[in-house]
Enzyme design. Sequence first.
Site, short mmCIF file in Angstrom:
data_model
loop_
_atom_site.label_atom_id
_atom_site.label_comp_id
_atom_site.label_asym_id
_atom_site.label_seq_id
_atom_site.Cartn_x
_atom_site.Cartn_y
_atom_site.Cartn_z
N LEU A 116 0.68 -1.32 -0.15
CA LEU A 116 -0.16 -0.17 0.17
C LEU A 116 0.73 1.61 -0.46
O LEU A 116 0.91 2.19 1.09
CB LEU A 116 -0.65 0.05 1.34
N HIS A 117 1.23 1.50 -1.21
CA HIS A 117 2.27 2.81 -1.82
C HIS A 117 1.42 3.91 -1.50
O HIS A 117 0.49 4.37 -1.62
CB HIS A 117 3.72 2.31 -2.42
N ALA A 118 2.27 5.31 -1.50
CA ALA A 118 1.46 6.47 -2.36
C ALA A 118 0.72 6.28 -2.84
O ALA A 118 -0.24 7.42 -2.61
CB ALA A 118 2.38 7.39 -2.20
N ALA B 48 -2.51 4.86 -2.05
CA ALA B 48 -3.52 5.48 -0.56
C ALA B 48 -3.22 6.30 -0.69
O ALA B 48 -4.07 7.12 0.12
CB ALA B 48 -1.36 5.82 0.60
#
Length: 85
Positions: free
Chosen positions: A14-16, A19
């Site tokens: 769940l990266h930028a 997210a």
Amino acid sequence: MKQFNYTIKDELGLHARPAGLLVKKTGSFKSNIQITKNDKSADGKRILGIMSLGIKQNDEITVTVEGEDENEAALELKEFFKNNL
């Protein structure tokens, strides 16, 4: 209160980018939304909180939705995770 578990499939976790999409999605609901990994929780409407959980591929998270539109929010968030993570 509605609650569901989801195992992250995205190889980057769940990266930028996802997210940010998640925060945009959760912001459209009136309900309170919590994302929990192990013993740490974060407000699902705050990107820094979500990023601080350090969610990686194969991590299981719990999403808790509580409020007046919890049924709709839980259904849409399940779809979001399935299609984006």
